[in-house]
Design an enzyme around this catalytic site. Structure first.
Site, mmCIF file in Angstrom:
data_model
loop_
_atom_site.group_PDB
_atom_site.id
_atom_site.type_symbol
_atom_site.label_atom_id
_atom_site.label_comp_id
_atom_site.label_asym_id
_atom_site.label_seq_id
_atom_site.Cartn_x
_atom_site.Cartn_y
_atom_site.Cartn_z
ATOM 1 N N ASP A 49 4.307 -0.671 5.759
ATOM 2 C CA ASP A 49 4.223 -2.068 5.356
ATOM 3 C C ASP A 49 5.519 -2.388 4.601
ATOM 4 O OD1 ASP A 49 3.216 -4.608 4.932
ATOM 5 O OD2 ASP A 49 1.297 -3.932 4.143
ATOM 6 N N ARG A 76 3.081 -17.684 11.642
ATOM 7 C CA ARG A 76 4.478 -18.049 11.354
ATOM 8 C C ARG A 76 5.019 -19.058 12.365
ATOM 9 N NH1 ARG A 76 3.210 -15.285 6.870
ATOM 10 N NH2 ARG A 76 3.283 -13.021 7.106
ATOM 11 N N HIS A 124 0.744 -6.864 -2.293
ATOM 12 C CA HIS A 124 1.956 -7.673 -2.459
ATOM 13 C C HIS A 124 2.321 -7.778 -3.937
ATOM 14 C CE1 HIS A 124 0.545 -9.034 1.517
ATOM 15 N NE2 HIS A 124 1.827 -9.236 1.763
ATOM 16 N N LYS A 127 -2.958 -2.370 11.946
ATOM 17 C CA LYS A 127 -2.742 -2.231 10.502
ATOM 18 C C LYS A 127 -4.057 -2.435 9.754
ATOM 19 C CE LYS A 127 -1.229 -7.063 10.016
ATOM 20 N NZ LYS A 127 -0.112 -7.991 9.746
ATOM 21 N N HIS A 128 -4.158 -1.991 8.489
ATOM 22 C CA HIS A 128 -3.209 -1.322 7.613
ATOM 23 C C HIS A 128 -3.770 0.070 7.325
ATOM 24 C CE1 HIS A 128 -2.910 -5.682 6.684
ATOM 25 N NE2 HIS A 128 -1.617 -5.467 6.482
ATOM 26 N N ASP A 131 4.459 -11.523 12.111
ATOM 27 C CA ASP A 131 3.041 -11.394 11.762
ATOM 28 C C ASP A 131 2.319 -12.603 12.340
ATOM 29 O OD1 ASP A 131 2.800 -9.060 9.871
ATOM 30 O OD2 ASP A 131 4.269 -10.215 8.752
ATOM 31 N N ARG A 137 -9.073 -12.270 7.173
ATOM 32 C CA ARG A 137 -8.140 -11.673 8.132
ATOM 33 C C ARG A 137 -8.807 -10.544 8.917
ATOM 34 N NH1 ARG A 137 -3.249 -9.735 4.575
ATOM 35 N NH2 ARG A 137 -2.315 -9.255 6.620
#
Length: 423
Positions: A324, A148, A252, A239-240, A140, A209
């Site tokens: 996801d 990351r 999440h 996405k999403h 991601d 985002r």
């Protein structure tokens, strides 16, 4: 002669590439003034002189490859899994050697620095060399707070900041530079860009985002970012779907519910995805969102209405569909993860994403194997998904090649050049 299994698979997928037949016609009639005069008798004679010489059938190599795969290998291709730690361990080796998983996703807890990350990716590829099919190596890397990559690298701005500038050329360059950065390590798939329209100010998970609340800006900048990523031979996953921007719950943590009907979705949330599909999107990630006015029982990631009827049929998407993360609260707090994975595949998913927990990954693999053996998931649908997966790997010419070094300074210079006039 082709193997019987190959011929059956050809009929199942309806995708063989057949060459035409060459028909040689011998004409014995005299040609007078370039005109062939035929009566019924000469037509009968001519028909006896027709000689049909068919060329050999050319089987699609991907169909032939699938026909030689075991069911374990096919199911393995339909998983992208997370791993634990900074290097290979027994569990990771088992996922590659025994389960033949098709891809791996890395997170911040898999990354210490440039040297370690490169070593980990190289070891994953080396371990997978025993398998004939290269790995999806995914991450991601959206920019902003979702990154990351090692601390050595200059960070990219949020999509919200990019959206305020609203420059398609800049978005393309940022997408290409992100892809260049991750590709330098050996990643070949990026779960980006975000095509969610941030329409709910209380949204706890999307926010900055997103490129913003304007659907046209989200569409145009998202598509250019996608194209920039593709330009570096990295697979973008938009996405999403069908849109996470109007939620007030973080998936999440729990299962968001959005009371928008299909008319609303088609006029707003689905527009960026529809435009991305028209612009050759390769892969789409399905969100864990309950849309009770569309499917009152199943979240989007488990919904045949949303995955097959809307995304496949209505929007005519023929690429790879991936869930996801199935270990998110929206799923594991409400479903058995193995049963949820089976339900998702039956709804039309090609790849199940299981980011955390070796036991979760094994549970999904075993549940899918059991469902196939019982006929709950048809072998035909498995073959169709594997065909799409292998086609995507072939399109991007994925290889498990070792990369010796990463030019940190060179990458940072590229990032600086792209951002210097705007950020």
């Amino acid at each position: 002669m082709f193997k019987k299994s190959t011929l059956i698979l050809v009929l199942i997928l309806l995708m063989p590439i057949m060459s035409g037949c060459n028909i040689i016609k011998k004409v014995n009639n005299q040609n007078v003034n370039n005109t062939v005069v035929q009566d019924e008798a000469t037509k009968d004679n001519d028909s006896q002189d027709l000689e049909v010489i068919p060329e050999p059938q050319k089987i699609d190599p991907i169909i032939e490859q699938i026909s030689k795969m075991t069911i374990d290998e096919k199911i393995g291709q339909m998983l992208v899994v997370g791993i634990e730690g900074y290097d290979l361990n027994v569990n990771t080796k088992s996922l590659l050697e025994k389960s033949k998983v098709g891809g791996v996703i890395l997170f911040s807890n898999n990354v210490q620095d440039t040297s370690q990350l490169l070593s980990l990716l190289n070891s994953l590829k080396s371990e997978n060399l025993q398998n004939k099919i290269p790995l999806f190596l995914s991450i991601d890397e959206e920019g902003g707070r979702v990154t990351r990559m090692p601390m050595e690298f200059k960070k990219f701005p949020t999509n919200k900041a990019i959206g305020k500038i609203n420059d398609e050329t800049l978005s393309y360059k940022i997408g290409a530079t992100i892809a260049y950065e991750i590709g330098s390590f050996g990643f070949n798939m990026n779960f980006a860009p975000i095509l969610d329209v941030n329409s709910n100010p209380k949204n706890p998970v999307i926010g900055d985002r997103s490129f913003g609340s304007n659907v046209n800006i989200v569409s145009s900048l998202g598509i250019q970012t996608m194209k920039g990523i593709q330009s570096q031979n990295i697979i973008p996953v938009v996405k999403h779907f069908p849109g996470h921007g109007d939620t007030s719950v973080d998936s999440h943590m729990g299962l968001p519910s959005v009371n928008n009907d299909l008319k609303r979705l088609k006029s707003f949330e689905l527009i960026p995805f529809a435009e991305a599909i028209k612009n050759n999107a390769d892969a789409v990630m399905i969100a864990h969102i309950l849309l009770p006015k569309i499917d009152s029982e199943n979240p989007s990631s488990l919904s045949k209405i949303i995955i097959t009827d809307i995304l496949r049929t209505d929007l005519k998407f023929n690429g790879v569909i991936i869930t996801d993360d199935m270990t998110m609260g929206a799923i594991i707090k409400n479903y058995n993860i193995g049963q949820a994975a089976v339900k998702s595949v039956k709804a039309g998913t090609d790849i199940v994403l299981v980011c955390h927990g070796y036991d979760n990954e094994v549970a999904v693999i075993n549940a899918m194997k059991s469902a196939v053996s019982k006929g709950e998931i048809s072998k035909q649908s498995i073959d169709q998904s594997v065909y799409r997966i292998l086609s995507l790997k072939k399109k991007y010419k994925l290889k498990d090649e070792i990369i010796k070094s990463v030019d940190v300074d060179g990458i940072n210079n590229k990032i600086y050049e792209v951002l210097k006039n705007n950020f």
